[in-house]
Design an enzyme around this catalytic site. Sequence first.
Site, PDB file in Angstrom:
ATOM      1  N   HIS A  29      -0.940  17.522  84.384  1.00  0.00           N
ATOM      2  CA  HIS A  29      -2.555  18.067  84.044  1.00  0.00           C
ATOM      3  C   HIS A  29      -3.333  18.314  85.155  1.00  0.00           C
ATOM      4  O   HIS A  29      -4.375  18.746  85.117  1.00  0.00           O
ATOM      5  CB  HIS A  29      -3.021  17.106  83.055  1.00  0.00           C
ATOM      6  CG  HIS A  29      -2.283  17.006  81.853  1.00  0.00           C
ATOM      7  ND1 HIS A  29      -2.183  18.086  80.801  1.00  0.00           N
ATOM      8  CD2 HIS A  29      -1.836  15.932  80.902  1.00  0.00           C
ATOM      9  CE1 HIS A  29      -1.493  17.666  79.542  1.00  0.00           C
ATOM     10  NE2 HIS A  29      -1.479  16.384  80.037  1.00  0.00           N
ATOM     11  N   ASP A  87       7.553  18.427  78.341  1.00  0.00           N
ATOM     12  CA  ASP A  87       6.561  17.422  77.875  1.00  0.00           C
ATOM     13  C   ASP A  87       5.765  17.888  76.531  1.00  0.00           C
ATOM     14  O   ASP A  87       5.483  19.133  76.370  1.00  0.00           O
ATOM     15  CB  ASP A  87       5.603  17.063  78.975  1.00  0.00           C
ATOM     16  CG  ASP A  87       4.570  16.000  78.668  1.00  0.00           C
ATOM     17  OD1 ASP A  87       4.687  14.950  79.155  1.00  0.00           O
ATOM     18  OD2 ASP A  87       3.421  16.076  77.811  1.00  0.00           O
ATOM     19  N   HIS A  95       2.717  17.895  75.976  1.00  0.00           N
ATOM     20  CA  HIS A  95       1.540  18.320  76.296  1.00  0.00           C
ATOM     21  C   HIS A  95       1.718  19.670  77.341  1.00  0.00           C
ATOM     22  O   HIS A  95       2.613  19.578  77.896  1.00  0.00           O
ATOM     23  CB  HIS A  95       0.513  17.492  76.871  1.00  0.00           C
ATOM     24  CG  HIS A  95       0.222  16.137  76.013  1.00  0.00           C
ATOM     25  ND1 HIS A  95       1.045  14.991  76.318  1.00  0.00           N
ATOM     26  CD2 HIS A  95      -0.495  15.791  75.099  1.00  0.00           C
ATOM     27  CE1 HIS A  95       0.505  14.267  75.417  1.00  0.00           C
ATOM     28  NE2 HIS A  95      -0.464  14.953  74.791  1.00  0.00           N
TER      29      HIS A  95
HETATM   30 ZN   LIG Z   1       2.561  14.376  77.662  1.00  0.00          ZN
END
Ligand SMILES: [Zn+2]
Length: 310
Positions: A126, A163, A165
């Site tokens: 991220h 993942d 996300h």
């Molecule tokens: Zn994640």
Amino acid sequence: MTTLIYTHEACLNHKPGPSHPESPERLKAVLRALHTPEFDAAEWRDAPMGTREQVLMIHTEAFVEDVEDASPNQGYMPLDGGDTVMSPGSLEAVMRCVGAACAGVDAVMGKEVRNVFCATRPCGHHAEPNKAMGFCIYNQAAIAAAYAYDVHKLERVAVVDFDVHHGNGTQAAFYDRPELFYASSHQSHFYPGTGLEAETGISHNIVNVPLPRGCDSAMFREQIAAKMLPAIRAFNPEILIISAGFDAHHLDPLAGLNLQDDDFEWVTRELMKIADDCCDGRVVSILEGGYSLEGLASSTAVHVKALMDH
Ligand SMILES: [Zn+2]
């Protein structure tokens, strides 16, 4: 040739707070799962410190200065609200993450080992070039890709991210760089909100495979086989870097997908087939998320076992 596992005790000293899901217990659970006889054939090394030069291959100098200035001597320093927090041990932890990822690239490029798993934390995908976000400070997978391009002079580098996300940070870093390819499967709509199929990068070098809440093994495999694997193969990378998050596991408390351990084994084997065909087997896998200690431990174990069983 064997599988090399990088880790470092400094990665246990990033402590984002007592109720934070990205806790040192995660890495302890991973290390317990990997310190069993079935992993005896793996080689273990302490992760080296990354360098500022490596971090700057993805992140801006102003951001790196902000992180260094924020690093606290005691207590906590939030970078992104309550999500991304630095403790006194965080700066060394993230530099070990960066060092492991880049040393992993060196090890597979030098044919010292067949492939690499980085048992490091915090996660990185991220983190954007100019901001920390979503538990992530520096983006070690993106840095490893840029390092393979800048230092080893590879022309096509792929990061594949399963993942749960979307790795908005990796996408942001690669969007305008046709030599860097990013493919991600992730729950959508979900944090961080990016990762739509229409986000394709400057030359279709971004491939997003959004998955609905409740997605099970059959749907996951069908979507990956239809949309992700052919795109990676078409890009024809010279090295494959995996952002290996295990929070799509059915036990994960933060997300809503329904994957089983053997789905992580399956996707690992499929990626290794591509690596064998395109990149002489070169794979560097880097731990990202996974917040059920039980699901994280068991799915990381089958992932690393698949890397070793080649
Ligand atoms: Zn994640």
